[in-house]
Motif scaffolding. Sequence first.
Motif, PDB file in Angstrom:
ATOM      1  N   GLY A 129       0.454  -1.253  -0.164  1.00 46.40           N
ATOM      2  CA  GLY A 129      -0.558   0.349   0.150  1.00 46.40           C
ATOM      3  C   GLY A 129       0.935   1.001   0.107  1.00 46.40           C
ATOM      4  O   GLY A 129       2.399   1.249   0.648  1.00 46.40           O
ATOM      5  N   THR A 130      -0.022   2.080   0.176  1.00 49.79           N
ATOM      6  CA  THR A 130       0.983   4.295  -0.056  1.00 49.79           C
ATOM      7  C   THR A 130       1.361   3.990   0.802  1.00 49.79           C
ATOM      8  O   THR A 130       2.355   4.310   1.328  1.00 49.79           O
ATOM      9  N   TYR A 154       4.483   0.408  -6.652  1.00 52.60           N
ATOM     10  CA  TYR A 154       3.567   1.089  -5.166  1.00 52.60           C
ATOM     11  C   TYR A 154       2.213   0.402  -5.819  1.00 52.60           C
ATOM     12  O   TYR A 154       1.813   0.263  -6.260  1.00 52.60           O
ATOM     13  N   ASP A 155       1.536   0.659  -4.004  1.00 54.40           N
ATOM     14  CA  ASP A 155       0.112   0.429  -4.375  1.00 54.40           C
ATOM     15  C   ASP A 155      -0.217  -1.028  -4.913  1.00 54.40           C
ATOM     16  O   ASP A 155      -1.179  -0.792  -5.398  1.00 54.40           O
TER      17      ASP A 155
END
Length: 254
Positions: A129-130, A154-155
């Motif tokens: 996740g962020t 990412y994420d």
Amino acid sequence: MNKDELKYFLEQVKNEEISVDSAVEKLKELPFTEIGDYAKIDNHRALRNGYPEVIFCQGKSLEHINGIISKMLELGENNILATRASKEVYESVCKITDHAIYYDLARIIVIKRKEIIKTKKNILIMTGGTADIPVAEEAAVTAEVLGNSVERLYDVGVAGIHRLLARLDVICSANVIICVAGMEGALGSVVGGLVDVPVIAVPTSVGYGASFNGVAALLSMLNSCASGTSVVNIDNGFGAGYTASMINKLNGDD
């Protein structure tokens, strides 16, 4: 003193360009350099491990950090990495060198006095996740400073696994993969089951109460059934980046 500097020093001794007394004094500094009563710089680190000693700033005073960095600069270290550094530490370091760069998310200071040559083979850094990005950035910046090409994804956590599967081309092209995730920490297992390269799983302290500040993700990653997956400590992006760099540089850069 790195390998090239040591070679040059020995040539100077051989050609009698420096005196015996000067050589003896220089050799005294080879194992380590003592700074007051608070630090001993490991001058052999680059010879043994390929990169100078890294400064862990958390818990150190500004005076001690600046003292260590000043001595390393005096000893001729070109690129210096300082981790877990606050903006206050960075502002203090800027008073002793003009070469400091601060990576806010990673909380890393890089003192760069020599161009870094990057590998052709790349390290891929992924997050669930962020909220995991700060730890991932610590890994990314560390790997880049150690001379690696780094790609970020990412994420892409398992709560929306289609996001991960949509980037299989990027995932399968990496030479080493770092998976950074909190909560239940499932990302490392999922990726480990898809690729034929080493996967380094990094548990983060992201999550609600029962995540126990990353302990749940750590145990999940340690119990992974995906072969080829190894695990570093909670929030240890630096350790993951350093280990990935060592793996990435095995057998040259073909």
